[in-house]
Design a protein around this motif. Sequence first.
Motif, short mmCIF file in Angstrom:
data_model
loop_
_atom_site.label_atom_id
_atom_site.label_comp_id
_atom_site.label_asym_id
_atom_site.label_seq_id
_atom_site.Cartn_x
_atom_site.Cartn_y
_atom_site.Cartn_z
N THR A 10 0.83 -1.21 0.00
CA THR A 10 0.00 0.00 0.00
C THR A 10 0.86 1.26 0.00
N GLN A 11 2.14 1.11 -0.34
CA GLN A 11 3.08 2.24 -0.34
C GLN A 11 3.96 2.18 -1.58
N GLY A 12 4.40 3.35 -2.02
CA GLY A 12 5.45 3.42 -3.03
C GLY A 12 5.06 2.87 -4.39
N GLU A 13 6.08 2.39 -5.12
CA GLU A 13 5.90 1.99 -6.52
C GLU A 13 5.02 0.76 -6.68
N ARG A 275 5.96 9.85 2.59
CA ARG A 275 5.65 8.63 3.34
C ARG A 275 4.63 7.76 2.63
N GLN A 276 3.70 8.40 1.89
CA GLN A 276 2.65 7.64 1.23
C GLN A 276 3.08 7.15 -0.15
N ILE A 277 3.81 7.98 -0.89
CA ILE A 277 4.10 7.68 -2.29
C ILE A 277 5.51 7.13 -2.50
N GLY A 278 6.43 7.50 -1.64
CA GLY A 278 7.82 7.09 -1.82
C GLY A 278 8.02 5.60 -1.61
N GLY A 279 9.11 5.10 -2.16
CA GLY A 279 9.45 3.71 -1.95
C GLY A 279 10.11 3.51 -0.59
N ARG A 280 10.57 2.32 -0.37
CA ARG A 280 11.23 1.97 0.89
C ARG A 280 12.52 1.20 0.58
N LEU A 281 13.53 1.46 1.40
CA LEU A 281 14.73 0.64 1.42
C LEU A 281 14.74 0.01 2.80
N LYS A 282 14.42 -1.28 2.86
CA LYS A 282 14.03 -1.92 4.12
C LYS A 282 12.82 -1.13 4.62
N SER A 283 12.92 -0.46 5.76
CA SER A 283 11.77 0.33 6.22
C SER A 283 12.03 1.82 6.09
N ASP A 284 13.20 2.22 5.60
CA ASP A 284 13.54 3.64 5.50
C ASP A 284 12.91 4.26 4.26
N TYR A 285 12.68 5.58 4.32
CA TYR A 285 12.09 6.28 3.19
C TYR A 285 13.10 6.37 2.05
N ARG A 286 12.60 6.15 0.86
CA ARG A 286 13.44 6.29 -0.34
C ARG A 286 12.83 7.36 -1.23
N TYR A 287 13.53 8.47 -1.33
CA TYR A 287 13.04 9.61 -2.10
C TYR A 287 13.42 9.44 -3.57
N ALA A 289 12.89 11.26 -7.66
CA ALA A 289 12.39 12.37 -8.45
C ALA A 289 11.10 11.97 -9.17
N GLY A 290 11.08 10.78 -9.76
CA GLY A 290 9.97 10.38 -10.61
C GLY A 290 8.65 10.19 -9.88
N SER A 291 8.68 9.55 -8.72
CA SER A 291 7.43 9.23 -8.04
C SER A 291 7.04 10.22 -6.96
N VAL A 292 8.01 10.89 -6.33
CA VAL A 292 7.69 11.79 -5.21
C VAL A 292 7.74 13.26 -5.65
N TYR A 293 8.88 13.71 -6.12
CA TYR A 293 9.07 15.13 -6.42
C TYR A 293 8.24 15.56 -7.63
N ASN A 294 8.34 14.83 -8.72
CA ASN A 294 7.68 15.26 -9.96
C ASN A 294 6.16 15.21 -9.87
N THR A 295 5.62 14.44 -8.94
CA THR A 295 4.17 14.30 -8.83
C THR A 295 3.56 15.12 -7.70
N PHE A 296 4.39 15.76 -6.87
CA PHE A 296 3.88 16.45 -5.69
C PHE A 296 2.93 17.57 -6.08
N PRO A 297 1.70 17.56 -5.56
CA PRO A 297 0.73 18.60 -5.91
C PRO A 297 1.05 19.91 -5.18
N MET A 298 1.20 20.96 -5.94
CA MET A 298 1.50 22.27 -5.39
C MET A 298 0.24 22.93 -4.85
N PRO A 299 0.40 23.98 -4.00
CA PRO A 299 -0.76 24.76 -3.58
C PRO A 299 -1.42 25.44 -4.78
#
Length: 393
Positions: A10-13, A275-287, A289-299
Amino acid sequence: MGFVATNSITQGEQVAQLWPILFDRCKLEISFAHRTFAWGSDARGKANVHVVILGLDNCEKAPKEKRLFNYPDIRGQPEESSPKAISPYLFDAGDLSDPHTVITEESQSINGMSKLVMGSKPIDGGHYIFSETKRDNFLKLEPGAETFLRPYIGAREFLQGEKRWILSLHNASPEQLAHLPNVKKRIARVRAYREASRSSPTRNLAETPRLYHLNVIPEKPFLFIPRVSSQRREYLPIGWLEPPIIPSDAALILENATLTDFALLISAMHNAWLRQIGGRLKSDYRYSAGSVYNTFPMPPATAKLEKLEPLAQAVLDARAAHSGSTPANLYDPDLMPGDLHQAHKNLDRAVDRLYRRGGFASEHERIGHLFERYEKVRSPLEAGKRKTRRRRR
């Protein structure tokens, strides 16, 4: 059917890979779900995993009111709600035009933000990279190489305050290198390492052994984002670095970044998206560009982003007041200084109100709102792609 799974589905890619198949091909719907909680084990070692429980029905037989269980304390009792629809990311999707919306990677920003790039990747077999001790020893043999040794900073070095160095020979002249026999040996070893590779692109790099595979050599201060960060942190530590530092491929960088860029990326809104969209490396957040930064909805476009600048500067000032601490310690939830925590909360409230005047009571509310904004941004882009495909036919 109902089943227990690790929360990674239910998280990441994984969400974009799995759930469209279950929704569209298998015609299933989520009838009930338990969001992430800790499941202990009686086995030796007392292993704990973070899991979800999912209940799936045939879409024609799924109840109109779903059941969603949230765990404010992942080791405690859940709170139940009754949404009309449950997203595959396990939040109330009743307000979305399509509750099945998933976030797919984008090759470029859909939100108007500047391009985020990965740091330098040498593919050198380690011959250009030095620890502090190895650097000192190398300079005893080749003092003339000091000009070409630059700090090389990845996620670990940035967060923990460790030091590494890298030979940067991009602008070295043949005349300079001719007087540096130990540097020449390193160049020859890099060429041999690449030539011996099974990868054709790497073998091609042997033709230019002085260059890296990815050559990102900033000439101005840049915003540095670690690609991996501990899940314990409330905020992903990001910050400005400047030349002569060369960022490694364990980081992403934003050149010509502004205080408003920093404010948005360090905010609770963006960290909720990570936390919702990013992947994980083990349990750590994996940032990424393609899935987190480029898709982030701006105000909204009417939002006055300049209001964030003094609040973003207050975060930087609070950090500077504890300059002897590493980012890892500053953002450890048990060690974070009170003035830094307060500066973040002030900034969070301001960013929240750019999205919605009343702000948000929880991370779940932030995620639901961000998905609504994502749908609004994504719909015209999808329509444009469909028109392009029709013209090509």
